[in-house]
Design an enzyme around this catalytic site. Structure first.
Site, PDB file in Angstrom:
ATOM      1  N   SER A 156       0.863  -1.165   0.000  1.00 28.49           N
ATOM      2  CA  SER A 156       0.000   0.000   0.000  1.00 28.49           C
ATOM      3  C   SER A 156       0.908   1.226   0.000  1.00 28.49           C
ATOM      4  CB  SER A 156      -0.930  -0.034   1.214  1.00 28.49           C
ATOM      5  OG  SER A 156      -1.769   1.094   1.230  1.00 28.49           O
ATOM      6  N   TYR A 183      -4.828   7.483  -7.006  1.00 30.28           N
ATOM      7  CA  TYR A 183      -3.771   6.684  -6.380  1.00 30.28           C
ATOM      8  C   TYR A 183      -4.157   6.352  -4.942  1.00 30.28           C
ATOM      9  CZ  TYR A 183       0.854   5.345  -4.640  1.00 30.28           C
ATOM     10  OH  TYR A 183       1.904   4.658  -4.062  1.00 30.28           O
ATOM     11  N   LYS A 187      -4.596   2.621  -3.226  1.00 32.63           N
ATOM     12  CA  LYS A 187      -3.774   2.172  -2.097  1.00 32.63           C
ATOM     13  C   LYS A 187      -4.636   1.832  -0.877  1.00 32.63           C
ATOM     14  CE  LYS A 187      -1.005   1.393  -4.090  1.00 32.63           C
ATOM     15  NZ  LYS A 187      -0.047   0.267  -4.195  1.00 32.63           N
TER      16      LYS A 187
END
Length: 312
Positions: A156, A183, A187
């Site tokens: 992550s 993004y 994650k």
């Protein structure tokens, strides 16, 4: 608490560990953190399968790894996470070759790229970083379940704090695209996937490796780097070397104290804590370990790939 910290290297984490007889698979191992993770795991006895997006990249990385760790055993697998048909083919090939996988390091990923979509219509970062790994992991679960103590490590990022998953519009069909927001939700999805796997009997933890200059940042502009550097300075963020960046992945894969434990957010070779206003560079967001959201993501992921996985 462990004796390690953010400056610890993967080699230091691995000292005294023994993975002889274990099979590890590292996605995105042709360079950067994946390459270093594969090298260190092999150096303590694991047989390591590396994946790359092409046969050429996989072969080049395998040759370099063999030179770095003489006598170690490596194998390659082509895996393009944004192409689900290819993910299925790769998983089938792996299951035909390997009876058991002990360690799976889902390391591959992309970051802050322009808006793109997979064939299924997924926003590219969500589709690559999460959906591709979701499908691959679930398909090879029979090999993981044959291990007496399988571990899955999902990379992550502290970037998960940019955003949770927007279940109303995860693919930016109706909202303006923001590459950092995208993004962030990808994650976050990596963390929630770890919760879902653990709930289904495969211990899985999410890792924040730290800020490292690797090919992951190939889509970043000069303005992005300037902004990122300014934010890092203000929050006390420190950049790491690749050797330091791979340390938490190796710790997650080998630490005796993590045996059988899953659903954790790990950083700096420690079990992470909720984010604190006094130390904003570390810790996880309040939504990061939301079990209900993790189950909702699992259902959404199954819907996208068109297959249900109980992993029983």
């Amino acid at each position: 608490m462990t004796a390690f910290n953010g400056k610890t290297t993967a080699e230091e984490v691995a000292q005294g560990k023994n993975l002889r007889g274990k099979v590890a698979l590292v996605t995105g191992a042709s360079s950067g953190l994946g390459f270093e993770t594969a090298r260190v795991l092999a150096s303590i006895g694991a047989r390591v399968i590396i994946t790359a997006r092409s046969e050429e990249k996989a072969a080049e990385a395998c040759e370099a790894l063999q030179e770095a760790v003489p006598g170690a055993e490596f194998a390659t697998l082509v895996l393009e996470l944004s192409e689900l048909d290819q993910v299925r083919s790769a998983a089938a090939e792996l299951l035909a070759r390997e009876a058991q996988i002990d360690l799976l390091i889902n390391n591959a990923g992309i970051m802050a790229c322009p808006l793109g979509r997979t064939r299924e219509g997924c926003e590219l970062q969500f589709g690559t970083n999460h959906i591709g790994h979701f499908l691959f992991t679930c398909l090879i679960a029979p090999a993981l379940k044959k291990s007496p103590s399988p571990r899955v490590v999902n990379l992550s990022s502290a970037g998960h704090k940019y955003a949770p998953v927007d279940f109303d519009d995860p693919h930016y069909n109706h909202r303006d695209y923001d590459k950092w927001n995208a993004y962030g939700q990808a994650k976050t999805a990596n963390i929630w996937f770890s919760l879902g796997l653990t709930r289904r009997g495969i211990a899985s933890n999410a890792v924040h490796p730290g800020a490292i200059m690797t090919n992951l940042g190939r889509h970043m502009t000069e303005a992005d780097f300037e902004s990122f550097g300014s934010q890092a300075h203000e929050s006390g963020f420190e950049f790491k070397s690749v050797e330091q960046g791979a340390a938490t992945s190796v710790w997650a894969a080998t630490a005796p104290e993590l045996e059988g434990k899953g659903g954790l957010y790990l950083e700096d070779c420690q079990i992470g804590e909720p984010v604190n206003e006094s130390t904003p560079a570390s810790g996880y967001a309040d939504y990061a370990l939301d079990e209900q959201a993790a189950e909702r993501l699992w259902s959404l992921s199954e819907e996208i790939v068109g297959e249900r996985f109980t992993l029983a």
